[in-house]
Design an enzyme around this catalytic site. Structure first.
Site, PDB file in Angstrom:
ATOM      1  N   GLN A 164      -1.829 -11.676   4.228  1.00  0.00           N
ATOM      2  CA  GLN A 164      -1.821 -10.220   4.157  1.00  0.00           C
ATOM      3  C   GLN A 164      -3.219  -9.711   3.846  1.00  0.00           C
ATOM      4  OE1 GLN A 164      -0.163  -7.735   1.076  1.00  0.00           O
ATOM      5  NE2 GLN A 164       1.095  -6.641   2.570  1.00  0.00           N
ATOM      6  N   ASN A 193       1.956   0.942   0.160  1.00  0.00           N
ATOM      7  CA  ASN A 193       1.871   0.969  -1.316  1.00  0.00           C
ATOM      8  C   ASN A 193       0.657   1.696  -1.897  1.00  0.00           C
ATOM      9  OD1 ASN A 193       4.258  -0.333  -1.188  1.00  0.00           O
ATOM     10  ND2 ASN A 193       3.454  -2.371  -1.677  1.00  0.00           N
ATOM     11  N   THR A 239       1.930 -10.294  -5.190  1.00  0.00           N
ATOM     12  CA  THR A 239       0.743 -10.476  -6.028  1.00  0.00           C
ATOM     13  C   THR A 239       1.120 -11.235  -7.293  1.00  0.00           C
ATOM     14  OG1 THR A 239      -0.408  -8.562  -5.149  1.00  0.00           O
ATOM     15  CG2 THR A 239      -0.960  -9.188  -7.402  1.00  0.00           C
ATOM     16  N   GLY A 258      11.349 -10.395  -1.747  1.00  0.00           N
ATOM     17  CA  GLY A 258      10.273 -10.573  -2.712  1.00  0.00           C
ATOM     18  C   GLY A 258      10.744 -11.306  -3.944  1.00  0.00           C
ATOM     19  N   HIS A 284      -2.099  -4.887   5.404  1.00  0.00           N
ATOM     20  CA  HIS A 284      -1.419  -4.153   4.327  1.00  0.00           C
ATOM     21  C   HIS A 284      -1.708  -2.656   4.469  1.00  0.00           C
ATOM     22  CE1 HIS A 284       0.398  -3.056   0.654  1.00  0.00           C
ATOM     23  NE2 HIS A 284      -0.097  -3.967  -0.159  1.00  0.00           N
ATOM     24  N   ARG A 336       2.254  -3.821   7.653  1.00  0.00           N
ATOM     25  CA  ARG A 336       3.243  -3.355   6.676  1.00  0.00           C
ATOM     26  C   ARG A 336       2.989  -1.890   6.351  1.00  0.00           C
ATOM     27  NH1 ARG A 336       4.978  -5.224   0.495  1.00  0.00           N
ATOM     28  NH2 ARG A 336       7.115  -5.694   1.063  1.00  0.00           N
ATOM     29  N   TYR A 368      -2.492   1.954  -0.997  1.00  0.00           N
ATOM     30  CA  TYR A 368      -3.840   1.386  -0.932  1.00  0.00           C
ATOM     31  C   TYR A 368      -4.661   2.081   0.165  1.00  0.00           C
ATOM     32  CZ  TYR A 368      -1.876  -1.892  -4.250  1.00  0.00           C
ATOM     33  OH  TYR A 368      -1.271  -2.422  -5.362  1.00  0.00           O
ATOM     34  N   ASN A 420       1.556   3.555  -6.646  1.00  0.00           N
ATOM     35  CA  ASN A 420       0.125   3.804  -6.825  1.00  0.00           C
ATOM     36  C   ASN A 420      -0.279   5.257  -6.560  1.00  0.00           C
ATOM     37  OD1 ASN A 420      -0.828   1.147  -7.639  1.00  0.00           O
ATOM     38  ND2 ASN A 420      -0.145   0.492  -5.606  1.00  0.00           N
TER      39      ASN A 420
HETATM   40  C1  8OZ Z   1       2.172  -5.583  -7.735  1.00  0.00           C
HETATM   41  C2  8OZ Z   1       1.081  -5.787  -8.553  1.00  0.00           C
HETATM   42  C3  8OZ Z   1      -0.195  -5.752  -8.004  1.00  0.00           C
HETATM   43  C4  8OZ Z   1      -0.364  -5.514  -6.648  1.00  0.00           C
HETATM   44  C5  8OZ Z   1       1.405  -4.078  -3.651  1.00  0.00           C
HETATM   45  C6  8OZ Z   1      -0.352  -5.708  -3.670  1.00  0.00           C
HETATM   46  O1  8OZ Z   1       2.083  -3.267  -4.279  1.00  0.00           O
HETATM   47  C7  8OZ Z   1       0.563  -5.061  -4.376  1.00  0.00           C
HETATM   48  C8  8OZ Z   1       0.747  -5.301  -5.830  1.00  0.00           C
HETATM   49  C9  8OZ Z   1       2.011  -5.335  -6.384  1.00  0.00           C
HETATM   50  O2  8OZ Z   1       1.398  -4.097  -2.421  1.00  0.00           O
END
Ligand code: 8OZ
Length: 366
Positions: free
Chosen positions: A102, A181, A25, A320, A178, A230, A183, A238
């Site tokens: 993604q 992380n 990102t 990355g 995705h 992924r 989400y 998060n």
């Molecule tokens: C860093 C900042 C904002 C989003 C992720 C899409 O952690 C992100 C993300 C990473 O998968």
């Protein structure tokens, strides 16, 4: 002996080497959540198979307006965005590169100022995450979400399917869903977050249901041979607190996806961007349940990556931060050349500085 620099057939994709550019990102999209020429230059710089990525996974790209949670991220939910991405995929292919997009839905990791109509973000739960998001100019706490009604979930799955179709229309070679992380997909998977009492909450069969439906929809639309996923089984990113049995959860998730013949599985080992040994997890046991290409990520050095491919522990290695700072990362890894350091303060937002101005080896020596 197989090396990091050997070609590999991954589903429908004939990859020239096994060095993957991880999804990153960067918050440099234009108004309208549109990809732009600066982003094209950045991807093209990393697309040459002789010096750059065997496969580029784009930055996380929302499938719908509700899927956004950060300022200036590019979408894939309207025709204008498809046309704008097409300019990037054409340029990457012209350079000989390979690129998948993604597909992202942030779920509760969002802010009302980024949501259509200023409404609450949607999730598996109505409990707010203890996390921050980037709203342009700075980080702010995420907003309290609204739990999706059972009857709404099919509509979100349909958004993934539509986005996968748009990905092919935009010229991508495939997609990576995705599922990592913290989400939306992880908000359904983990019992530390998912507090539902319908068919999408409770035991492992129910909590893996949303992931399985999304992957069936995407692979059904574009083919398993163009679809990857992924996952990050133990990341704390998060506010994703540990699942009570991450090993059983993710093993069952991967087992349920077997009939889809996915091209690759991309695993973030440990804490995303942090400790590789964050919590114990048997990744090899996960791999035994998967037939496609095995992509690993998180803190891989040259030595670790060479060893992972040589021993067969991995088929592909995603980098990355090293790819941000080194457009010719593959050439540098091949030669054992030094790597440019990352300029951390320039990661999110801004212009070319810290984005397209990292030098190649050739530029350094002329
Ligand atoms: C860093 C900042 C904002 C989003 C992720 C899409 O952690 C992100 C993300 C990473 O998968």
């Amino acid at each position: 002996m197989t090396t990091l620099f050997d070609s590999l057939q991954v589903g429908a994709l004939a990859l020239p080497n096994r060095v993957v550019m991880a999804p990153l990102t960067r918050n440099r999209a234009s108004p309208g959540q549109l990809p732009n020429d600066l982003m094209r230059e950045y991807y093209v710089q990393r697309a040459d198979p002789a010096t750059g990525a065997g496969l580029i996974v784009t930055e996380a790209t929302p499938i719908s307006p509700e899927g956004h949670g950060y300022a200036d991220t590019p979408g894939l939910h309207n025709a204008e965005q498809v046309a704008a991405w097409r300019r990037i995929t054409d340029a990457v292919h012209e350079r000989g590169g390979h690129i998948v997009v993604q597909l992202w839905h942030v779920g509760r990791i969002s802010h009302v100022s980024l949501q259509p109509g200023g409404r609450a973000p949607v999730s598996s739960t109505a409990r707010v995450a203890n996390a921050k998001t980037y709203v342009g100019g700075g980080f702010t706490p995420v907003s309290p979400p609204r739990a999706l009604a059972t009857a709404e979930i099919a509509g979100v799955v349909e958004q993934y399917r539509q986005a996968a179709l748009r990905a092919l229309a935009a010229g991508f070679d495939g997609v990576e869903v995705h599922g990592a992380n913290g989400y939306l997909i992880e908000q359904f998977l983990r019992d530390s977050i998912n507090d539902r009492s319908d068919a999408y909450g409770g035991g492992i069969e129910n909590r893996t249901r949303f992931l399985v439906e999304v992957m069936e929809a995407v692979a059904g639309a574009i083919g398993g041979e163009r679809t990857g996923l992924r996952l990050s089984p133990v990341t704390p990113a998060n506010d994703a607190a540990p699942d009570s049995d991450a090993q059983a959860l993710f093993e069952r998730a991967v087992e349920r996806l077997a009939p889809l013949g996915l091209a690759f599985l991309h695993i973030v080992e440990g804490a995303t961007g942090g400790a590789r040994d964050h919590l114990p997890f048997d990744y090899a046991a996960l791999r035994r349940r998967f037939k496609g290409a095995w992509m690993v990520n998180n803190g891989y050095t040259r030595e670790l990556a060479l060893q992972a491919v040589a021993t067969g522990a991995a088929d592909l290695v995603a980098f990355g931060k090293p790819f941000i700072a080194n457009p010719d990362l593959t050439l540098r890894l091949r030669r054992g050349a030094p790597l440019n350091p990352l300029r951390q303060a320039l990661l999110y937002g801004g212009g070319p500085e810290g984005y397209t101005d990292y030098p190649t080896l050739a530029e350094e020596t002329t």
